[in-house]
Design a protein around this motif. Structure first.
Motif, PDB file in Angstrom:
ATOM      1  N   THR A  84       0.831  -1.191   0.000  1.00  0.00           N
ATOM      2  CA  THR A  84       0.000   0.000   0.000  1.00  0.00           C
ATOM      3  C   THR A  84       0.867   1.243   0.000  1.00  0.00           C
ATOM      4  O   THR A  84       2.068   1.177   0.264  1.00  0.00           O
ATOM      5  N   GLU A  85       0.263   2.408  -0.270  1.00  0.00           N
ATOM      6  CA  GLU A  85       1.009   3.658  -0.438  1.00  0.00           C
ATOM      7  C   GLU A  85       0.546   4.793   0.481  1.00  0.00           C
ATOM      8  O   GLU A  85       1.289   5.743   0.694  1.00  0.00           O
ATOM      9  N   LEU A  86      -0.679   4.723   0.967  1.00  0.00           N
ATOM     10  CA  LEU A  86      -1.298   5.884   1.598  1.00  0.00           C
ATOM     11  C   LEU A  86      -1.370   5.745   3.113  1.00  0.00           C
ATOM     12  O   LEU A  86      -1.424   4.631   3.646  1.00  0.00           O
ATOM     13  N   PRO A  87      -1.442   6.879   3.818  1.00  0.00           N
ATOM     14  CA  PRO A  87      -1.686   6.809   5.264  1.00  0.00           C
ATOM     15  C   PRO A  87      -3.106   6.310   5.521  1.00  0.00           C
ATOM     16  O   PRO A  87      -4.067   6.821   4.930  1.00  0.00           O
ATOM     17  N   PRO A  88      -3.283   5.314   6.379  1.00  0.00           N
ATOM     18  CA  PRO A  88      -4.626   4.774   6.611  1.00  0.00           C
ATOM     19  C   PRO A  88      -5.626   5.831   7.067  1.00  0.00           C
ATOM     20  O   PRO A  88      -6.823   5.726   6.773  1.00  0.00           O
ATOM     21  N   GLN A  89      -5.151   6.871   7.766  1.00  0.00           N
ATOM     22  CA  GLN A  89      -6.054   7.906   8.260  1.00  0.00           C
ATOM     23  C   GLN A  89      -6.751   8.657   7.113  1.00  0.00           C
ATOM     24  O   GLN A  89      -7.849   9.185   7.284  1.00  0.00           O
ATOM     25  N   LEU A  90      -6.111   8.686   5.942  1.00  0.00           N
ATOM     26  CA  LEU A  90      -6.710   9.381   4.808  1.00  0.00           C
ATOM     27  C   LEU A  90      -8.005   8.705   4.372  1.00  0.00           C
ATOM     28  O   LEU A  90      -8.952   9.381   3.933  1.00  0.00           O
ATOM     29  N   ILE A  91      -8.053   7.398   4.505  1.00  0.00           N
ATOM     30  CA  ILE A  91      -9.256   6.659   4.108  1.00  0.00           C
ATOM     31  C   ILE A  91     -10.462   7.117   4.914  1.00  0.00           C
ATOM     32  O   ILE A  91     -11.590   7.184   4.407  1.00  0.00           O
ATOM     33  N   ASP A  92     -10.232   7.467   6.180  1.00  0.00           N
ATOM     34  CA  ASP A  92     -11.330   7.912   7.038  1.00  0.00           C
ATOM     35  C   ASP A  92     -11.868   9.281   6.619  1.00  0.00           C
ATOM     36  O   ASP A  92     -13.022   9.600   6.903  1.00  0.00           O
TER      37      ASP A  92
END
Length: 336
Positions: free
Chosen positions: A231-239
């Motif tokens: 994966t590439e993104l910070p998980p917090q961005l998904i929220d």
């Protein structure tokens, strides 16, 4: 059966035009996603090895069946090979007869770009003019050309840890009308952009930037995370984002949302195409297309490829299969 080698594909692109092919492929992908219920769908079959992954991606409607063999070996570049190698087959459902065997490494890059453009049509602000891309490898140029069919791009910020890849990217797009600015870190790349494409090839979980660096109104198209543990993104961005995926059962295992199981309710692209979801709803919304690649897209590419190859008389007719004059006399056909 028609055989399309890489040289045939190159001839077709010279005759038809790359930009035109991307435009028509985007239209074909949209059309196929609009008839989502007509397809027999499944997650890809992936076999993981120390060096990479080899996958089979099947899909069919009631008239045609397709599958794609594709690998993902990031270390291939050091061996002088592409990290993605692929071939595809298209067959008639009525007889099971293959009608096309084609090189699909190029098609994978083109259909991936077409999906980026289609997703941005629904998810990016219509006034988007500035694009940032992290990862300038084999797919990067196609991403920008496909987006340029949807938006009047004025500026492109780009970043790659490999200086040769960054130089290649800038050189290949040097005749385009937009301004090109190489950036040295994600912070400077993100400044002022409307659309972000992440297209890195790492085989592990990385975080390219902080979630708080994404400003309201931005659209992110994440295509580098496409298998478990990558994966590439910070998980917090998904929220914080409205999340769109291609095929939820597959993306839950392979996409960015594998890091946020149960914390979000993604929408499938087919819902946007079929107008069951509005896509972007306001200009301050953060949208995220968590793209892993799905077999319907390869079906679209192979169908378009077959049609254009016939129309432009490109390719080679081959007899690859045993088709004896007496269908039940395979033995005699072999030894006579």
């Amino acid at each position: 059966m028609r055989l399309l080698t890489i040289n045939h594909i190159r001839d077709l692109m010279r005759q038809y035009g790359l930009q035109a092919f991307l435009r028509d492929l985007t239209t074909r992908v949209k059309s196929d996603f609009s008839r989502w219920d007509e397809f027999a769908k499944s997650e890809r079959h992936a076999t993981h090895f120390e060096h990479g992954v080899i996958e089979l991606m099947p899909c069919s409607d009631q008239a045609h069946y397709s599958f794609k063999f594709v690998n993902g070996h990031p270390g291939n570049v050091q061996k002088g090979l592409p990290s993605i190698l692929s071939l595809g087959v298209l067959a008639e459902v009525e007889t099971g007869m293959p009608i096309l065997v084609a090189e699909t490494g190029i098609m994978t890059a083109l259909r991936t770009a077409a999906v980026t453009a289609l997703g941005a049509r629904y998810l990016a602000r219509r006034d988007s003019r500035r694009v940032g891309i992290i990862g300038c490898g084999a797919q990067a140029e196609f991403q920008l050309l496909a987006l340029a069919n949807e938006f009047p791009i004025e500026q492109v910020n780009y970043l790659d840890i490999d200086p040769h890849a960054a130089e290649k990217f800038a050189r290949n797009l040097s005749t385009q009308v937009w301004r090109m600015q190489q950036k040295q870190n994600p912070e400077s790349l993100l400044e002022g952009i409307d659309i972000l494409v992440t297209a890195t090839a790492s085989r592990k979980k990385v975080v390219l930037f902080r979630a708080d660096q994404i400003i309201p109104g931005m659209h992110i198209h994440a295509l580098g995370g496409d298998c478990p543990g990558k994966t590439e993104l910070p998980p917090q961005l998904i929220d914080r984002a409205t999340v769109v995926v291609e095929y939820l059962p597959q993306t839950r295992v392979e996409g960015e949302i594998q890091n946020r199981q149960g914390a979000t309710a993604p929408v499938e692209l087919q819902s946007l195409v079929r107008q069951n979801h509005p896509g972007r709803q306001h200009d301050s919304e953060i949208t995220l297309f968590d793209a892993v690649g799905f077999a319907v897209e390869d079906f679209s590419a192979l169908m378009l490829l077959e049609e254009l190859a016939v129309a432009h008389d490109i390719g080679e007719s081959i007899q690859l299969l045993a088709i004896p004059p007496e269908p039940k006399n395979l033995y005699g056909y072999l030894i006579d």
